[in-house]
Design a protein around this motif. Sequence first.
Motif: not given
Length: 841
Positions: A2-6, A90-95
């Motif tokens: 799981f990771f956050l991305a756009t 966090v980076d662009s993936t909210s990590s």
Amino acid sequence: MFFLATGQDRQGNIVEYFGKEKVNEINEGKLFHVFQKGLAVKVQGRAPINFPKDQVFDKFLNDGSYNPSAGDIFDIDGRGDAMKWEAISVDSTSSFSDRSLRSSFVYLSFTSEKEKIVLFEASGHSVALVNGFPHEGDHYDFGYSLIPIKLKKGLNTFVMKVGRFPRIRARLIEPSAPQLFTSRDMTLPDILNEESMQYLGGIRVVNSSEEWIKNSSVKAALEGKSDGLRLGLIDLPPLSVTKIAFRTPTIGGLSEEEALINLDLIDSKGKSLAATEVTLKVKSKNDYHKRTFLSEIDNSVQYFSVTPTTEPATENQALFLSVHGASVEATNQARAYKKKDWGTLIAPTNRRPFGFAWEDWGRIDAMEVLAEAKSIYKPDPQKVYLTGHSMGGHGTWYLGATYPDHFAAIAPCAGYPDLLEYRNSFTRRLRTMNAEQLKRFGMTPEMVAEMSNPPALLPMDAMVQRAGNPSRTLKIKRNYLHLGVYILHGEKDNVVPTFIAQDMRKTLGEYHNDFVYYEYPDGTHWYGDHSVDWPQLFDFFKARKIPETSSLKKLEFYTTSPGVSASSHFVTIQQQEKPFELSSFNFNNEEGFTIDFENTATAELDLSSFESVPETIVVNDQEIKTGSAKKLVLKHVDDKWEIGSAAPKSEKGPHRNGGFKDAFRNNVVFVYGTKGSAQENDWNKMKAMFDAETFYYRANGKVEVIRDTDFSAATYKDRNVVIYGNSDSNGAWKALLKDCPIQVETGKVVINGVTLSGKQWGSYFVYPRQDSDVATIGVVTGTGLAGMKATYPNHYMVNGTSFPDFTLFDSSALQIGLDAIKCAGFFGNDWSMETGDFQWK
């Protein structure tokens, strides 16, 4: 993962994703908060296996007011450098993702306007402290972590230890309902259209309320075709996630490729609290498929994967047990093999893709699957074989040595026999690296030098490590004499270095006369299907059978614990003289029946397979008259052997032999105390919940967690029990442990008449249930809040760790590790301390 991305939806709108889910379309609720900023501090050093030092968590556990800021110095490391809290974003993936996070702890905070129940979802961490209480992490990045918590009004703190990868993600979710199903991490069977049967599955239920859900169950119905069935009853604790088993109605003869199952969570009054649908695949039993079963460890649903034979009948064919490598699912393991016309291949799970390296609960899982498969496929009992790759190669070496009479031949592929030896091989590789290369592993040249020259074991350390002897595969290497051995290894393997296989070739060459060593030319760790499905390997299997007991002329067997492995063919070592040290027998029937035992107090001979029973046998040079009895119990008393009766079940034996880990099986239930102070009660409860979370994550497990007020011996008859708290704080203590020579109360611990005062003492120990011939009690206890906080680590759920029957330590454990142990050891065969072996400091 799981990771956050756009990304963009079909209409071209920018949408945020967390893994495969849209942020605002989370199955379990809606997004409440994503952590974007935090602090990190790097802590150098590798933790010991059993009692890891953890100064960061020690600080947060014992100082509830600690609230660091960027630039604060946490401590000074061994080189004299300041360990500072550094601001991270966090980076662009909210990590939070950076190589510098290796060996780090991440501190996050959230200020809530009011008390509120949310789901804490995070990944990349091995463990977390949420407002000072421990919770299991998601160090393998499975995306399974989903923990209901109650936010305090004001500041809430989240401290996370970075796991295998230098990446952390965390967010809070507002649950959609007080109780709900989550589709993450379901254990589902395949429906086989040639069979008509009921199927078992497992699904997690989130109870995000502060109420107990008593006597709940899951009802499963085949959509539109049958009434639902319920399997068992379970109590769901407040703010918990529990994986519940369900059983489908009888299903057979489906023509569709999928079957839709309706699931309802039913309370004690028959009310539906939550509902969902799951889809089961419909397959032919002649195709690759999965089967599920109910494990005796914890009554959870587990699966194994099958590579079926090409022949229509399985009876009297061969059976191949194939154990997978680290990160490999059992389904993928089975598919790495082509179907055979002379046998069925089964692949157990090890309880997880990483699991327990086929030791501890992974070992039990493999043997449960082997027994289940034998009952289904009814193979020729002499044609059972064992193989595996990488970590599964280790599992092959380990299981083959531990259960040598279960297999005709074994084939470790890219395997290592012993976990410590494999770690030592890692040290050998580290010694070839420069400082910059070592930095990537969070290591320094000084640390490598220290690892390369460990200090001599002190008596206390030796006592603790002795409990790990069942993991020391090479102590029982002569058990390979039972088996044909085919060693397959890549010539250029740099994951499991080829020299490990070469060392085993040399070792076997000193005493074994039935093994093959093949080094695959230019082969790395994985070189395609031939890494496991090597034709010559299966030809080697085909030429070997498990010998009939009656045909044996010579037989050797070695074990370090009858509770792990006690028997070979017709001989069982029931009790040891020195617990968890090497025990053995050596049988010779070439010129008369002789058998020599070492470190054996009681043994049983089952001579029913022999055509005739000798009237006299020789045991350690002593003649024994058998009276032509088919079964004999031999006892070693005052340096002499005599025929006696079997040891009573109340004593140690293969059924329960100790070691603290032995408590975590036999459909174990966790019972936490509610009779202490509010803080003690909270810690008793949260430690039990933490252990249950860990057993779920590491073992795909399901452990019931209940209050002491809900425990009754009759309701939980013959089940293992783990008690959290002491005789003052846990109401179940007096019912289960009143006769135990170890008594722990608030302010003191009494150990066989020796009293130690203070609230700093913590302990793990096991003791038999006096009302059961089979059940064991595990105890996680402290003499006060400081002692209970010292029990925080749960490394007893990690393979390769060693915990004796009893370990006593103080509250400095997280600061100084093993040096905090005051007493450790093993009870005698009668579970007394007088006949046991204990080390004091």
